[in-house]
Every structure is written in C-alpha cells, then in structure tokens.
Design an enzyme around this catalytic site. Structure first.
Site, PDB file in Angstrom:
ATOM      1  NE  ARG A 144      -3.534  -2.288   2.809  1.00 46.67           N
ATOM      2  CZ  ARG A 144      -4.366  -2.277   3.617  1.00 46.67           C
ATOM      3  NH1 ARG A 144      -4.125  -1.846   4.677  1.00 46.67           N
ATOM      4  NH2 ARG A 144      -5.189  -3.535   3.658  1.00 46.67           N
ATOM      5  CB  CYS A 163       1.988  14.602 -17.383  1.00 44.93           C
ATOM      6  SG  CYS A 163       1.403  15.970 -18.098  1.00 44.93           S
ATOM      7  CG  HIS A 229       1.567  12.465 -27.302  1.00 45.14           C
ATOM      8  ND1 HIS A 229       0.918  12.134 -26.054  1.00 45.14           N
ATOM      9  CD2 HIS A 229       1.829  13.819 -27.202  1.00 45.14           C
ATOM     10  CE1 HIS A 229       1.190  13.178 -25.106  1.00 45.14           C
ATOM     11  NE2 HIS A 229       1.635  14.275 -25.846  1.00 45.14           N
ATOM     12  CE1 TYR A 231       1.095  17.181 -29.079  1.00 47.54           C
ATOM     13  CE2 TYR A 231       3.004  17.127 -27.669  1.00 47.54           C
ATOM     14  CZ  TYR A 231       1.628  17.304 -27.821  1.00 47.54           C
ATOM     15  OH  TYR A 231       0.742  17.624 -26.759  1.00 47.54           O
TER      16      TYR A 231
END
Length: 287
Positions: A144, A163, A229, A231
């Site tokens: 935990r 993020c 990703h 760009y």
C-alpha cells in the site's frame, strides 16, 4: 552506431519505443485536439496507447546518450515537487513551468501542493512523501505504499493536470538479504521527445534517494504511459535522433553520507563519463 554490447539500455528502449510509435501508432490528425502550437495551429501527434518500459537501476543509470539530458535541472524540478513540495515557480531554478504559472508564480493546487497536504492515518497526520518514508522504514513489505497527485476535487484549481501522477513502491528481498526498492510510475500522457528521458531520470534519482535513506538498493522502475505521443512538428527531430550514435550509460554517484531525504540537494547527484550527443536546441512546445 556505437558498440552494441555497451549500448545504454535507456537509449535502446527509447529507440524501440519511438520506432514503434512512428510505425504502428495512431495519427490524431483531424481529431479535436486540445494542445496548440504557439502560432495557434492544432498540435497533432502520432500516439501509442499503453507503452510500458522497464529500467533496472542495478544495471545502469537510465540517462539518455542520444542527446544530453540536463540532469541537474531535472533533479531540481523533482526535488521542487517531492522535497520542497512547492507549487510556486519562484522556488524552482529553471523556466520550464513559466507558461503555466499565474502572476504570482503559482501553478495552483498541482504537483508539489498535493504532496504537501497532510492526511490523517492511525499513526497521525502526515503528507504523502512522509507516509512513503514512514512505510519504507516500518512496513517495507506493505503493498500500500503509493502516492497519487491526480486529486479530482482539486483539478479545477490546477494550472495543469498532472501528467506523471502516481508512484507505487514495492519492496522485494534478494537472496543476500538486501531489500530492493522497486516502483511503478504511472503517467496519463507524455510528449515523448520533450519529456520521456526527463521523467525517467527524475524518478530513477528519486528511487535512489528513497532507497538510500531506507537502507535499501534501488531496483526496477516500471514506467507506464497511457498515451505516449510524438507531435507532428517533432517527427523530423526524432528521426534525426534515431540516426545518432549511442554511447555507454554513465556511472551514477549519489552522496553516500545523506541519511535524511530532506537533506538531498542537486549537488548530491552526479554522473561520471557521461558521453552524449548534442542537446536539441529548439524544440517547439505544444501547450
């Protein structure tokens, strides 16, 4: 292209991930995307869902050699969040957060703020970082031990939603009786060119620091990225990076005399023999 048997594992992983995204990813062209380029154009990307990279910190320190990663600046930002628990850019020695801060320098109830909030436990009130330190000392085999800064009730007061939002720590024991600190870093979204190695290095350093003050060895860092990703305007930069030579990973040094997490500074972390390609001077940033 570098000596293959000496190639840095972090670079290998990066090259494999980028090729995979470019060859098998999904193009967001034509979707309603939130990020824009500074000139107002939508920032489209090629993305891959559910990228998982594993770094064994016993084998090497995962500092990229394809291009130079600014270790001190990365560690400074990590300490700003995890040690100072600050959400004000005036306490940070770089300008990476400038566009998200308000006129007072605040990024709102984001990042460091969430780690500073005290919560009630049966042992008393403590914040999430102190809870991790407490559990590593008193309940190392607990399942935990984790932090989470994606707090829904405060999202409206954040200048940027986090993020990299969660760390789950897990301790294993080696045959020699050594305690090994492992962790999963969860990230909802990542601009691969700008932030990938930056985040990996920050959390690798955090693990080394937490392991040292808990009398453990740093083990495996598993990095889970939901939306990885590249760009559109970054594709040529990535393609150039992938053509570069790869060097051996540098040697990592952490000041062995520090016993309290709150005593670490950027001076207590160094790398030796860091050979890397030039940094990419101008990276357009989608905001």
């Amino acid at each position: 292209k570098g000596m293959v048997f000496n190639m840095s594992i972090a670079d290998n992983l990066f090259i494999h991930m980028c090729k995979d995204i470019l060859e098998h990813g999904v193009d967001t062209q034509g979707e309603k995307v939130r990020p824009k380029w500074p000139d107002g154009t939508p920032a489209y990307a090629i993305k891959k869902f559910g990228v998982v990279n594993r770094y064994d910190l016993r084998e090497e320190f995962p500092l990229m050699t394809l291009r130079r990663t600014a270790l001190k600046t990365a560690v400074d930002e990590m300490l700003w969040i995890w040690q100072k628990k600050s959400s004000n850019i005036h306490e940070l020695n770089s300008h990476i957060w400038d566009e998200w801060a308000d006129e007072n320098g605040s990024i709102g109830k984001a990042y460091g703020y969430q780690l500073s909030v005290k919560h009630k436990y049966k042992e008393g009130w403590m914040d999430q970082v102190d809870r991790v330190l407490f559990d590593l000392k008193h309940h190392p085999f607990s399942r935990r031990i984790l932090t989470n800064i994606y707090v829904h009730q405060d999202l409206h007061a954040m200048r940027l939603y986090p993020c990299a939002y969660s760390m789950t720590f897990n301790v294993t024991m080696e045959k020699e009786g050594d305690f090994v600190l492992n962790a999963v870093l969860n990230q909802r979204s990542q601009d691969v060119l700008t932030a990938n190695n930056w985040n990996v290095v920050q959390y690798a350093v955090l693990m080394h620091m937490l392991a040292q003050v808990s009398k453990m060895k740093a083990g495996e860092l598993v990095h889970v990225i939901a939306d990885a990703h590249i760009y559109d305007r970054h594709i040529p930069i990535i393609e150039e990076l992938l053509e570069r030579p790869v060097y051996e990973a540098p040697k990592f040094w952490i000041n062995p005399h520090i016993e309290d997490f709150y005593d670490f500074t950027t001076e207590d972390i160094k790398v030796e023999n860091y050979k890397a390609g030039p940094s990419v001077e101008v990276i357009p940033i989608a905001i």
